[in-house]
Motif scaffolding. Sequence first.
Motif, PDB file in Angstrom:
ATOM      1  N   LYS A   1       2.118   0.257  -7.797  1.00  0.00           N
ATOM      2  CA  LYS A   1       2.086  -0.310  -9.146  1.00  0.00           C
ATOM      3  C   LYS A   1       0.675  -0.233  -9.715  1.00  0.00           C
ATOM      4  CE  LYS A   1       6.166  -3.015  -9.418  1.00  0.00           C
ATOM      5  NZ  LYS A   1       6.666  -3.323  -8.064  1.00  0.00           N
TER       6      LYS A   1
ATOM      7  N   GLU B   1      -3.038  -2.242 -17.079  1.00  0.00           N
ATOM      8  CA  GLU B   1      -3.945  -3.380 -17.086  1.00  0.00           C
ATOM      9  C   GLU B   1      -5.230  -2.885 -17.712  1.00  0.00           C
ATOM     10  OE1 GLU B   1      -2.966  -5.625 -13.056  1.00  0.00           O
ATOM     11  OE2 GLU B   1      -5.065  -5.807 -13.605  1.00  0.00           O
TER      12      GLU B   1
ATOM     13  N   ARG C   1      -6.034   7.826 -21.988  1.00  0.00           N
ATOM     14  CA  ARG C   1      -7.180   8.050 -21.120  1.00  0.00           C
ATOM     15  C   ARG C   1      -7.945   9.284 -21.552  1.00  0.00           C
ATOM     16  NH1 ARG C   1      -5.004   8.479 -15.966  1.00  0.00           N
ATOM     17  NH2 ARG C   1      -5.680  10.652 -15.985  1.00  0.00           N
TER      18      ARG C   1
ATOM     19  N   PHE D   1      -5.527   3.548 -16.277  1.00  0.00           N
ATOM     20  CA  PHE D   1      -6.976   3.415 -16.181  1.00  0.00           C
ATOM     21  C   PHE D   1      -7.457   3.444 -14.745  1.00  0.00           C
ATOM     22  CE2 PHE D   1      -7.464   2.991 -20.518  1.00  0.00           C
ATOM     23  CZ  PHE D   1      -6.523   2.113 -21.018  1.00  0.00           C
TER      24      PHE D   1
ATOM     25  N   PHE E   1       3.011  -1.381 -16.393  1.00  0.00           N
ATOM     26  CA  PHE E   1       2.009  -1.173 -15.332  1.00  0.00           C
ATOM     27  C   PHE E   1       0.578  -1.100 -15.829  1.00  0.00           C
ATOM     28  CE2 PHE E   1       5.457  -0.642 -12.650  1.00  0.00           C
ATOM     29  CZ  PHE E   1       6.252   0.428 -13.025  1.00  0.00           C
TER      30      PHE E   1
ATOM     31  N   ASN F   1      -1.231   2.377 -13.264  1.00  0.00           N
ATOM     32  CA  ASN F   1      -2.082   2.018 -14.388  1.00  0.00           C
ATOM     33  C   ASN F   1      -2.880   3.248 -14.793  1.00  0.00           C
ATOM     34  OD1 ASN F   1      -3.944   0.953 -16.150  1.00  0.00           O
ATOM     35  ND2 ASN F   1      -4.645  -0.664 -14.777  1.00  0.00           N
TER      36      ASN F   1
ATOM     37  N   SER G   1      -8.037  -5.925  -9.680  1.00  0.00           N
ATOM     38  CA  SER G   1      -7.004  -6.784 -10.245  1.00  0.00           C
ATOM     39  C   SER G   1      -6.816  -8.059  -9.426  1.00  0.00           C
ATOM     40  CB  SER G   1      -5.693  -5.991 -10.310  1.00  0.00           C
ATOM     41  OG  SER G   1      -4.600  -6.841 -10.268  1.00  0.00           O
TER      42      SER G   1
END
Lengths: 187, 157
Positions: free
Chosen positions: B126, A124, A35, B132, A122, B130, B141
């Motif tokens: 969860k 995405e 990131r 991002f 985890f 992430n 999501s």
Amino acid sequence: GADATRGGRRERAKMQGVEKINAELFTLTYGALVRHLLSDLEAVDEVNKQLDQMGYNIGIRLVDDFLAKTNTGRCRSFKDAARTIAEVGFKMFLGITAKISQWNDDETECRMSFHENPLIDFVELPEKLQNLSYCNIMCGVIRGALEQISMRVEVAIEKDPLKGDQAFELSMKLIEYAAEEYPFKDD
Amino acid sequence: DGSHAHLRPSHRPCGSGRMPRETSTLTFVIVGDDTPIYECELRAGGKREDTINYLHEFVLHAALDNVEETIWTTPNSYLKAVDRYYDLTVSAYTTSGLVKFLLLHDGKNDEGIRGFFHDLHEYYIKVMLNPFHTPKTKITSKDFDAKVKTLASKYLL
């Protein structure tokens, strides 16, 4: 090359001195790294390149650590080296069980596949980052490690679960065996 | 009016003046800081509305003040009913990071709602893991969407 598939005791002896850290911490640290690179560099292609470069810097050092810890004999060929990376190296550093397959005829190209990967737990990928090779650091690590044992290779991510594939697949291609270079000129 | 502008999706037509007489319609919102990062209308039969009921949003937004107050009165995450509007109740749940889960519902279903919030909190964690995602990012999501629907059918509808 070393044979890590025989017997639990041998494998455990090989892993002596390997310290364990919390997997989530590792995953989150890598995520923060990616990131940060994205906010610094913005362009996804640049980030991919940087990840590969960082991996390279890790790989050239990691290989010494690996050789010291496992007492592996010298790998006699690219085929040997690829197998060692998949079966011993990945297992040791990432806990991943990887398989080598799809060798070409002159044994200079192959694929490495694996299902689990602590780096992407985890994670995405958002819509606008579909071109990000999130795990590109791995390609760099392999490239750097093999360069230290005189093999120049190209590694790329062919299949990526973050982009919908079932498992990871890396392609590894031997470019050339680099001749041993002496630091002193023969005059 | 300016303070609610961020709650209005751009494609929605104006609500009529009549009080909606829906049964078993719930609206679920996750609020991080001051903006909603997730919204969902849940209906019996698993049908999911694509547009959020304007009145429900307004009621939920108005309930935020009450939620803020209630948070400091109890060590529990589950805040139960924090506000009422005619026959609709707003129940709330807060995470340690002061992210608020709000549920607008009719009827009374304390245990069900508690279970819903609790399980949802785990899925929410969860999503937060992430790299991002930030506390301000909208949750887009589809996975999370599906989980919300499943939990709703299990605990609420």
